[in-house]
Design a protein around this motif. Structure first.
Motif, PDB file in Angstrom:
ATOM      1  N   SER A   1       0.820  -1.210   0.000  1.00 48.77           N
ATOM      2  CA  SER A   1       0.000   0.000   0.000  1.00 48.77           C
ATOM      3  C   SER A   1       0.856   1.262   0.000  1.00 48.77           C
ATOM      4  CB  SER A   1      -0.938  -0.015   1.212  1.00 48.77           C
ATOM      5  OG  SER A   1      -0.160  -0.082   2.384  1.00 48.77           O
ATOM      6  N   GLY A   2       2.190   1.114  -0.101  1.00 51.22           N
ATOM      7  CA  GLY A   2       3.063   2.273  -0.278  1.00 51.22           C
ATOM      8  C   GLY A   2       3.598   2.872   0.996  1.00 51.22           C
ATOM      9  N   VAL A   3       3.406   2.198   2.136  1.00 47.76           N
ATOM     10  CA  VAL A   3       3.930   2.746   3.385  1.00 47.76           C
ATOM     11  C   VAL A   3       5.403   2.344   3.525  1.00 47.76           C
ATOM     12  CG1 VAL A   3       3.643   2.861   5.889  1.00 47.76           C
ATOM     13  CG2 VAL A   3       1.643   2.490   4.427  1.00 47.76           C
ATOM     14  N   MET A   4       6.218   3.328   3.957  1.00 52.61           N
ATOM     15  CA  MET A   4       7.643   3.103   4.154  1.00 52.61           C
ATOM     16  C   MET A   4       7.884   2.527   5.531  1.00 52.61           C
ATOM     17  SD  MET A   4      10.080   6.346   3.389  1.00 52.61           S
ATOM     18  CE  MET A   4       9.148   7.428   4.369  1.00 52.61           C
ATOM     19  N   GLY A   5       8.874   1.651   5.616  1.00 56.01           N
ATOM     20  CA  GLY A   5       9.215   1.132   6.933  1.00 56.01           C
ATOM     21  C   GLY A   5      10.701   1.025   7.101  1.00 56.01           C
ATOM     22  N   SER A   6      11.166   1.175   8.341  1.00 58.59           N
ATOM     23  CA  SER A   6      12.574   0.893   8.592  1.00 58.59           C
ATOM     24  C   SER A   6      12.707   0.152   9.906  1.00 58.59           C
ATOM     25  CB  SER A   6      13.419   2.159   8.554  1.00 58.59           C
ATOM     26  OG  SER A   6      13.439   2.768   9.805  1.00 58.59           O
ATOM     27  N   ILE A   7      13.670  -0.767   9.927  1.00 59.09           N
ATOM     28  CA  ILE A   7      13.877  -1.637  11.091  1.00 59.09           C
ATOM     29  C   ILE A   7      15.362  -1.621  11.432  1.00 59.09           C
ATOM     30  CG2 ILE A   7      13.814  -4.036  11.875  1.00 59.09           C
ATOM     31  CD1 ILE A   7      11.558  -4.528   9.801  1.00 59.09           C
ATOM     32  N   ASP A   8      15.690  -1.382  12.704  1.00 58.68           N
ATOM     33  CA  ASP A   8      17.078  -1.476  13.163  1.00 58.68           C
ATOM     34  C   ASP A   8      17.225  -2.705  14.047  1.00 58.68           C
ATOM     35  OD1 ASP A   8      18.021   0.764  11.913  1.00 58.68           O
ATOM     36  OD2 ASP A   8      17.693   2.083  13.635  1.00 58.68           O
ATOM     37  N   LEU A   9      18.214  -3.525  13.715  1.00 59.72           N
ATOM     38  CA  LEU A   9      18.447  -4.750  14.482  1.00 59.72           C
ATOM     39  C   LEU A   9      19.911  -4.819  14.855  1.00 59.72           C
ATOM     40  CD1 LEU A   9      16.615  -7.168  12.022  1.00 59.72           C
ATOM     41  CD2 LEU A   9      15.662  -6.178  14.108  1.00 59.72           C
ATOM     42  N   SER A  10      20.190  -5.180  16.087  1.00 57.00           N
ATOM     43  CA  SER A  10      21.602  -5.325  16.450  1.00 57.00           C
ATOM     44  C   SER A  10      21.789  -6.202  17.676  1.00 57.00           C
ATOM     45  CB  SER A  10      22.233  -3.957  16.720  1.00 57.00           C
ATOM     46  OG  SER A  10      23.621  -4.119  16.976  1.00 57.00           O
ATOM     47  N   TRP A  11      22.909  -6.945  17.663  1.00 57.82           N
ATOM     48  CA  TRP A  11      23.398  -7.644  18.853  1.00 57.82           C
ATOM     49  C   TRP A  11      24.581  -6.862  19.432  1.00 57.82           C
ATOM     50  CZ3 TRP A  11      24.195 -12.703  15.623  1.00 57.82           C
ATOM     51  CH2 TRP A  11      22.991 -13.421  15.524  1.00 57.82           C
ATOM     52  N   SER A  12      24.983  -5.763  18.792  1.00 49.95           N
ATOM     53  CA  SER A  12      26.229  -5.092  19.189  1.00 49.95           C
ATOM     54  C   SER A  12      26.046  -3.671  19.698  1.00 49.95           C
ATOM     55  CB  SER A  12      27.220  -5.088  18.010  1.00 49.95           C
ATOM     56  OG  SER A  12      27.483  -6.410  17.619  1.00 49.95           O
ATOM     57  N   ILE A  13      24.880  -3.092  19.477  1.00 49.68           N
ATOM     58  CA  ILE A  13      24.596  -1.777  20.067  1.00 49.68           C
ATOM     59  C   ILE A  13      23.237  -1.847  20.773  1.00 49.68           C
ATOM     60  CG2 ILE A  13      25.885  -0.335  18.439  1.00 49.68           C
ATOM     61  CD1 ILE A  13      23.087   0.241  17.098  1.00 49.68           C
ATOM     62  N   ASP A  14      23.028  -0.878  21.644  1.00 49.13           N
ATOM     63  CA  ASP A  14      21.723  -0.757  22.286  1.00 49.13           C
ATOM     64  C   ASP A  14      21.263   0.680  22.055  1.00 49.13           C
ATOM     65  OD1 ASP A  14      19.537  -0.585  23.890  1.00 49.13           O
ATOM     66  OD2 ASP A  14      20.450  -1.602  25.603  1.00 49.13           O
ATOM     67  N   LYS A  15      20.216   0.858  21.302  1.00 50.23           N
ATOM     68  CA  LYS A  15      19.745   2.220  21.018  1.00 50.23           C
ATOM     69  C   LYS A  15      19.068   2.840  22.243  1.00 50.23           C
ATOM     70  CE  LYS A  15      18.439   3.419  16.836  1.00 50.23           C
ATOM     71  NZ  LYS A  15      17.509   3.533  15.682  1.00 50.23           N
ATOM     72  N   GLU A  16      18.819   2.034  23.248  1.00 49.40           N
ATOM     73  CA  GLU A  16      18.244   2.510  24.515  1.00 49.40           C
ATOM     74  C   GLU A  16      16.991   3.334  24.297  1.00 49.40           C
ATOM     75  OE1 GLU A  16      20.958   3.470  27.546  1.00 49.40           O
ATOM     76  OE2 GLU A  16      22.613   2.409  26.603  1.00 49.40           O
ATOM     77  N   LEU A  17      16.146   2.839  23.459  1.00 49.97           N
ATOM     78  CA  LEU A  17      14.893   3.532  23.169  1.00 49.97           C
ATOM     79  C   LEU A  17      13.823   3.112  24.182  1.00 49.97           C
ATOM     80  CD1 LEU A  17      14.883   2.856  19.311  1.00 49.97           C
ATOM     81  CD2 LEU A  17      15.584   4.962  20.477  1.00 49.97           C
ATOM     82  N   ASP A  18      12.891   4.003  24.422  1.00 50.74           N
ATOM     83  CA  ASP A  18      11.780   3.652  25.316  1.00 50.74           C
ATOM     84  C   ASP A  18      10.735   2.829  24.582  1.00 50.74           C
ATOM     85  OD1 ASP A  18      12.925   5.060  27.362  1.00 50.74           O
ATOM     86  OD2 ASP A  18      11.899   6.940  26.829  1.00 50.74           O
ATOM     87  N   SER A  19      10.726   2.958  23.255  1.00 50.15           N
ATOM     88  CA  SER A  19       9.683   2.277  22.492  1.00 50.15           C
ATOM     89  C   SER A  19      10.313   1.393  21.426  1.00 50.15           C
ATOM     90  CB  SER A  19       8.777   3.311  21.826  1.00 50.15           C
ATOM     91  OG  SER A  19       9.563   4.160  21.027  1.00 50.15           O
ATOM     92  N   TYR A  20       9.585   0.361  21.014  1.00 43.76           N
ATOM     93  CA  TYR A  20      10.115  -0.511  19.954  1.00 43.76           C
ATOM     94  C   TYR A  20       9.339  -0.386  18.652  1.00 43.76           C
ATOM     95  CZ  TYR A  20       6.678  -3.719  22.116  1.00 43.76           C
ATOM     96  OH  TYR A  20       5.539  -4.276  22.657  1.00 43.76           O
ATOM     97  N   ILE A  21       8.173   0.272  18.703  1.00 44.18           N
ATOM     98  CA  ILE A  21       7.450   0.556  17.453  1.00 44.18           C
ATOM     99  C   ILE A  21       7.015   2.013  17.484  1.00 44.18           C
ATOM    100  CG2 ILE A  21       5.356   0.077  16.083  1.00 44.18           C
ATOM    101  CD1 ILE A  21       5.310  -2.724  17.261  1.00 44.18           C
TER     102      ILE A  21
END
Ligand code: NAD
Length: 362
Positions: free
Chosen positions: A222-242
């Motif tokens: 439907s044309g929606v953009m998405g991006s996903i960050d995955l890592s075993w080596s950094i921690d983005k320390e975000l409060d949310s995952y989506i």
């Protein structure tokens, strides 16, 4: 009620099996009657805590326990063989993610389930998190307007040097396959079928044979953009995952709190208390048991599991084929290619290469 609980077995008594044992403890729909692991001591230890039997092979588990269903908690490459063994014996299967490491074997699992007329599903815990389910209905209600961007991140520092996760013959790949299975399933849940993916790999600082850090770009049909960050080596320390961004607002699904804000208002509205692992595993088992009893629809059908495997497969192919547009002085040097280890070659200039996602994955 206790007598009416479905009888579950579990194959694998490692890390994730402990979360299942906890969830079975407080589950009204099913109980754990036996566990099998090649490491007999691990099976015994889990069984002692759970008050059930233990075996040193899944064949012994199938032969000696009267099971309605089984949960497969072994490393990825073993999933098809073990799942098909139980399916062929008429036992319903809940298989941990990744469902399988390639779409060919995933199809064989589905064929076996269809032939035996039993249920087959993939465990993907975030789909059973209350906040995720509520977020989906908020997005569907349209109050955030047209959805334009979906973002997800699952990043944390985990030393994978001595774990099967970094051995491609067992895991099927690195963080892309491991954490990515959750991400792709979530993205498909919110955006529907995916049409194309592009993957960029980051530096490998653990020296693994497989990818440790990746960024996936995707576009839904439907044309929606998405991006996903995955890592075993950094921690983005975000409060949310989506985080999902619409033309009229934003929604954020968090570890401790979930909230949304319409652009017409200054206030965030909190709609959830965050991630609860035991609740998610319990709901997953309950939905599966409900589907076996014919009282509920499976939240993740076997076909949806196959679609996730196909997206990961396309993403894995894209991983080996990243192309970049060179900037400034690099552009003058001819062709170049950037990968996890840095800039190679002499400049480039190739259109961003996208990998289209096969029809089933849509
Ligand atoms: N849902 C989640 O959040 C989550 C988290 C971690 C792992 N997982 C998935 O769960 C699965 C298991 O991961 P883990 O971290 O628990 O691994 P683990 O290594 O801790 O445990 C796996 C266990 O399986 C046993 N085993 C291997 N082959 C076997 C066989 N043929 N028969 C019987 N036992 C066998 C091993 O001896 C080991 O004890 C993987 O598919 C992984 O991707 C899911």
């Amino acid at each position: 009620m206790a007598n009416q609980k479905l009888r579950f077995g579990m194959v694998g008594a490692g890390g994730i099996a402990q979360a299942y044992a906890q969830a079975f403890d407080s589950c009204d729909a099913a109980r754990l009657v036996a566990v099998a692991d090649l490491r007999a001591d691990a099976a015994r230890a889990l069984a002692e805590g759970a008050g059930c039997h233990s075996y040193d092979s899944y064949q012994a588990l199938a032969a000696r326990s009267r099971l309605d269903a089984v949960v497969i908690c072994t490393p990825p490459v073993t999933h098809p063989e073990i799942a098909i063994y139980f399916l062929e014996r008429g036992i319903h299967v809940l298989c941990e993610k990744p469902f399988s490491i390639d779409s060919r074997s995933a199809r064989k699992m589905i064929e076996a389930a269809n032939k035996a007329g039993v249920k087959l599903t993939m465990a993907s815990k975030f789909r059973y998190v209350d906040d995720v389910i509520r977020a989906k209905s908020i997005v569907t209600s349209g109050i955030l307007g047209e959805i334009i961007l979906f973002e997800n991140a699952f990043t944390s520092r985990v030393d994978m040097t001595n774990r099967w996760n970094s051995k491609p013959s067992i895991s099927g790949g690195g963080v892309l396959v491991d954490n990515g299975s959750h991400s792709v399933d979530l993205m498909r849940y919110f955006l529907g079928p995916l049409a194309e993916v592009h993957v960029v790999e980051g530096k490998r600082v653990q020296g693994l044979e497989v990818d440790e850090t990746v960024r996936i770009f995707a576009r839904s049909e439907s044309g929606v953009m998405g991006s996903i960050d995955l890592s075993w080596s950094i921690d983005k320390e975000l409060d949310s995952y989506i985080n999902i961004y619409g033309s009229h607002g934003t929604i954020s699904v968090g570890w401790k709190e979930s909230k949304y804000r319409q652009s017409s208002s200054r206030d965030w509205i909190v709609f959830g208390k965050g991630y609860n692992k035991v609740q998610a595993f319990r709901s997953q088992i309950s939905n599966f048991a409900g589907a076996i009893r014919g009282e509920e629809q499976l939240i993740i059908t076997a076909e949806a599991a196959l679609a996730s495997v196909e997206v990961i497969e396309a993403a894995r192919n894209a991983l080996g084929q990243e192309h970049w547009i060179a900037v400034g002085r690099h552009a003058n040097n001819g062709r170049a290619r950037l990968n996890g280890n840095g800039l190679h070659g002499n400049g480039i200039i190739a259109p961003a290469l996208r990998k289209s996602v096969p029809a089933m994955a849509r």
